[in-house]
Design a protein around this motif. Structure first.
Motif, PDB file in Angstrom:
ATOM      1  N   TYR A 128     -11.257 -13.137  -4.776  1.00 59.73           N
ATOM      2  CA  TYR A 128     -10.309 -12.393  -5.625  1.00 59.73           C
ATOM      3  C   TYR A 128     -10.226 -13.029  -7.016  1.00 59.73           C
ATOM      4  CZ  TYR A 128      -8.528  -9.109  -2.197  1.00 59.73           C
ATOM      5  OH  TYR A 128      -8.420  -8.064  -1.313  1.00 59.73           O
ATOM      6  N   PHE A 168      -7.281  -4.268   4.780  1.00 55.78           N
ATOM      7  CA  PHE A 168      -5.855  -4.552   4.643  1.00 55.78           C
ATOM      8  C   PHE A 168      -5.010  -3.433   5.245  1.00 55.78           C
ATOM      9  CE2 PHE A 168      -7.806  -7.413   1.728  1.00 55.78           C
ATOM     10  CZ  PHE A 168      -7.020  -8.542   1.791  1.00 55.78           C
ATOM     11  N   LEU A 222     -12.967  -5.549   0.852  1.00 51.38           N
ATOM     12  CA  LEU A 222     -12.236  -4.544   1.643  1.00 51.38           C
ATOM     13  C   LEU A 222     -13.004  -4.076   2.880  1.00 51.38           C
ATOM     14  CD1 LEU A 222     -10.547  -2.379  -1.175  1.00 51.38           C
ATOM     15  CD2 LEU A 222      -9.784  -4.507  -0.138  1.00 51.38           C
ATOM     16  N   ARG A 233     -15.174  -6.037  -4.703  1.00 46.41           N
ATOM     17  CA  ARG A 233     -14.187  -5.174  -4.036  1.00 46.41           C
ATOM     18  C   ARG A 233     -14.750  -4.641  -2.713  1.00 46.41           C
ATOM     19  NH1 ARG A 233      -9.580  -1.945  -5.245  1.00 46.41           N
ATOM     20  NH2 ARG A 233      -9.459  -0.234  -3.801  1.00 46.41           N
ATOM     21  N   ARG A 273      -2.140  -4.094  -9.688  1.00 41.16           N
ATOM     22  CA  ARG A 273      -2.296  -5.380  -8.983  1.00 41.16           C
ATOM     23  C   ARG A 273      -2.878  -6.459  -9.882  1.00 41.16           C
ATOM     24  NH1 ARG A 273      -0.968  -4.875  -3.895  1.00 41.16           N
ATOM     25  NH2 ARG A 273      -1.440  -3.013  -2.705  1.00 41.16           N
ATOM     26  N   PHE A 274      -2.278  -7.647  -9.747  1.00 40.06           N
ATOM     27  CA  PHE A 274      -2.781  -8.790 -10.520  1.00 40.06           C
ATOM     28  C   PHE A 274      -2.371 -10.082  -9.815  1.00 40.06           C
ATOM     29  CE2 PHE A 274      -2.949 -10.920 -14.957  1.00 40.06           C
ATOM     30  CZ  PHE A 274      -4.325 -10.894 -14.993  1.00 40.06           C
ATOM     31  N   GLU A 325      -7.183  -4.216  -9.904  1.00 37.84           N
ATOM     32  CA  GLU A 325      -7.883  -5.280  -9.174  1.00 37.84           C
ATOM     33  C   GLU A 325      -7.811  -4.997  -7.684  1.00 37.84           C
ATOM     34  OE1 GLU A 325      -6.762  -9.274  -9.993  1.00 37.84           O
ATOM     35  OE2 GLU A 325      -7.417  -9.143 -12.065  1.00 37.84           O
ATOM     36  N   PRO A 326      -8.815  -5.384  -6.916  1.00 38.38           N
ATOM     37  CA  PRO A 326     -10.097  -5.849  -7.420  1.00 38.38           C
ATOM     38  C   PRO A 326     -10.964  -4.682  -7.883  1.00 38.38           C
ATOM     39  CG  PRO A 326     -10.123  -5.815  -5.011  1.00 38.38           C
ATOM     40  CD  PRO A 326      -8.746  -5.399  -5.440  1.00 38.38           C
ATOM     41  N   GLU A 352       0.861  -1.196   0.000  1.00 36.86           N
ATOM     42  CA  GLU A 352       0.000   0.000   0.000  1.00 36.86           C
ATOM     43  C   GLU A 352       0.894   1.242   0.000  1.00 36.86           C
ATOM     44  OE1 GLU A 352      -3.250  -1.163   0.477  1.00 36.86           O
ATOM     45  OE2 GLU A 352      -2.393  -3.117   0.939  1.00 36.86           O
ATOM     46  N   TYR A 409      -0.591 -11.774  -0.827  1.00 36.42           N
ATOM     47  CA  TYR A 409      -1.537 -11.462   0.261  1.00 36.42           C
ATOM     48  C   TYR A 409      -2.272 -12.693   0.795  1.00 36.42           C
ATOM     49  CZ  TYR A 409      -1.130  -6.369  -0.221  1.00 36.42           C
ATOM     50  OH  TYR A 409      -0.664  -5.076  -0.240  1.00 36.42           O
ATOM     51  N   GLN A 410      -2.751 -13.561  -0.126  1.00 42.34           N
ATOM     52  CA  GLN A 410      -3.513 -14.728   0.348  1.00 42.34           C
ATOM     53  C   GLN A 410      -2.595 -15.916   0.648  1.00 42.34           C
ATOM     54  OE1 GLN A 410      -5.182 -12.591  -2.117  1.00 42.34           O
ATOM     55  NE2 GLN A 410      -5.990 -11.961  -0.137  1.00 42.34           N
ATOM     56  N   SER A 430      -0.299 -10.219  -6.424  1.00 44.73           N
ATOM     57  CA  SER A 430      -0.895  -9.775  -5.159  1.00 44.73           C
ATOM     58  C   SER A 430      -1.584 -10.943  -4.473  1.00 44.73           C
ATOM     59  CB  SER A 430      -1.924  -8.659  -5.396  1.00 44.73           C
ATOM     60  OG  SER A 430      -1.273  -7.415  -5.525  1.00 44.73           O
ATOM     61  N   THR A 431      -2.205 -11.817  -5.242  1.00 43.78           N
ATOM     62  CA  THR A 431      -2.895 -12.963  -4.635  1.00 43.78           C
ATOM     63  C   THR A 431      -1.883 -13.901  -3.993  1.00 43.78           C
ATOM     64  OG1 THR A 431      -4.408 -12.798  -6.491  1.00 43.78           O
ATOM     65  CG2 THR A 431      -4.634 -14.726  -5.097  1.00 43.78           C
ATOM     66  N   ARG A 451     -11.005 -11.617 -10.735  1.00 45.61           N
ATOM     67  CA  ARG A 451      -9.978 -11.682 -11.799  1.00 45.61           C
ATOM     68  C   ARG A 451     -10.519 -12.319 -13.072  1.00 45.61           C
ATOM     69  NH1 ARG A 451      -5.261 -13.344  -9.077  1.00 45.61           N
ATOM     70  NH2 ARG A 451      -5.503 -11.158  -8.550  1.00 45.61           N
ATOM     71  N   LYS A 457       2.021   2.986  -7.081  1.00 45.07           N
ATOM     72  CA  LYS A 457       1.681   2.306  -8.338  1.00 45.07           C
ATOM     73  C   LYS A 457       0.783   3.150  -9.233  1.00 45.07           C
ATOM     74  CE  LYS A 457       0.050  -1.337  -5.954  1.00 45.07           C
ATOM     75  NZ  LYS A 457      -1.132  -0.710  -5.717  1.00 45.07           N
TER      76      LYS A 457
END
Ligand code: TMP
Length: 227
Positions: free
Chosen positions: A74, A175, A59, A55, A100-101, A44-45, A17, A108-109, A104-105, A78, A21
C-alpha cells in the motif's frame, strides 16, 4: 489553520466499504469546477499505472499476504501516487480530492488487522505505520479529512448492491469478503482516529440522504478551505 487553503489543498475521504465516498467526491468536485477551480479526483490504491497493478494484487482474494507485506505494498502505491499525481497537481494549484489515503492504512493494516488477526499474523504497530506514512507522504499530508460514517451492515449492503448494478456480482474483493466484525472494527478505527485528530477530521453521518450529506460536506469545506 486560519489561512485560505484553497490553492493546492489536499482533502481525503475515508470510511468503510459502501459509505458513499466516491459519490460525494464527484458531487463536491462538480460544484467546485462550476466555480472555476481546477479539481483533481484520485483514489488509492491504483492512481498510477504501477498502482493499478498493485491494486490488482492487493485486492485479489487468491493472496493472503503477511500484514507487513500488505502495508509495504500500500505504501509503494502511495509513494507513486504522491510523486506522480498529488504533488504535480498541488504545485499547479489544483485542489486534490482523494478517495482513501493515510488513514485507511492506519485502520486496515493496523487497528482492524490487529483485532482480526490476533495470533494468526504479526500486527504492525500504529507507530511504525505512522512513521512510514510520514516518510512516504512528506509534504502531502491532508488538510481536511471527511469520515463518512455508517454501520458496517449498511455499508456492505450498499457495496453489494453496487456490485450487482455494475455486474461485479460474485467477485467481492479480499476486503469485502471479510466478516461484518472486521468491518465494524474498521468503522471503530476510523472513529477513534477522528477523535484523536479532531482538527483535521470532520465526521459526517453517511446514513442521511445523498443531497443532505453533500450540503454538510459543502458547509464544512467552504468554511475551512474556501475561507
Ligand atoms: P476501494 O477502493 O474499493 O475502497 O478498495 C480499496 C480497499 O483497499 C479497501 O477495502 C480498503 C483497502 N485499503 C487498505 O487496506 N489500506 C490502504 O492503505 C488503502 C488505501 C486501502
Amino acid at each position: 489553520m486560519a489561512e485560505n487553503l484553497k490553492q493546492g489543498s489536499l482533502i481525503s475521504f475515508e470510511g468503510i466499504e459502501g459509505c458513499g465516498k466516491s459519490t460525494q467526491i464527484v458531487m463536491l468536485a462538480e460544484r467546485l469546477r462550476r466555480q472555476g477551480l481546477e479539481v483533481v479526483i484520485s483514489r488509492e490504491p491504483g492512481a498510477t499505472a504501477l498502482g493499478q497493478e498493485l491494486r490488482h494484487l492487493l485486492l485479489d482474494p487468491a493472496h493472503n499476504p503477511d500484514a507487513l507485506t500488505e502495508l509495504l505494498l500500500y505504501l509503494a502505491d502511495r509513494r507513486e501516487h504522491c510523486l506522480r499525481v498529488i504533488r504535480p497537481a498541488r504545485i499547479r494549484g489544483a485542489l486534490v480530492l482523494i478517495d482513501r489515503f493515510i488513514d485507511s492504512t492506519w485502520v486496515y493494516q493496523g487497528f482492524a488487522a490487529s483485532a482480526a488477526d490476533a495470533g494468526s499474523r504479526e500486527a504492525v504497530s500504529a507507530k511504525i505505520i505512522d512513521n512510514l506514512n510520514r516518510l512516504v507522504v512528506g509534504p502531502d499530508w491532508p488538510q481536511l479529512t471527511f469520515l463518512l460514517d455508517c454501520p458496517a451492515r449498511i455499508g456492505l449492503e450498499r457495496a453489494r448492491r453496487r456490485n450487482q448494478e455494475t455486474g461485479a456480482v460474485g467477485i467481492a474483493d479480499r476486503f469485502e469478503q471479510r466478516h461484518l466484525d472486521f468491518h465494524e472494527q474498521v468503522r471503530a478505527g476510523f472513529l477513534h482516529l477522528a477523535e484523536i485528530e479532531r482538527e483535521r477530521f470532520r465526521v459526517i453521518d453517511a446514513q442521511q440522504e445523498i443531497d443532505y450529506i453533500h450540503d454538510c460536506i459543502w458547509q464544512e469545506f467552504s468554511g475551512r478551505i474556501l475561507g
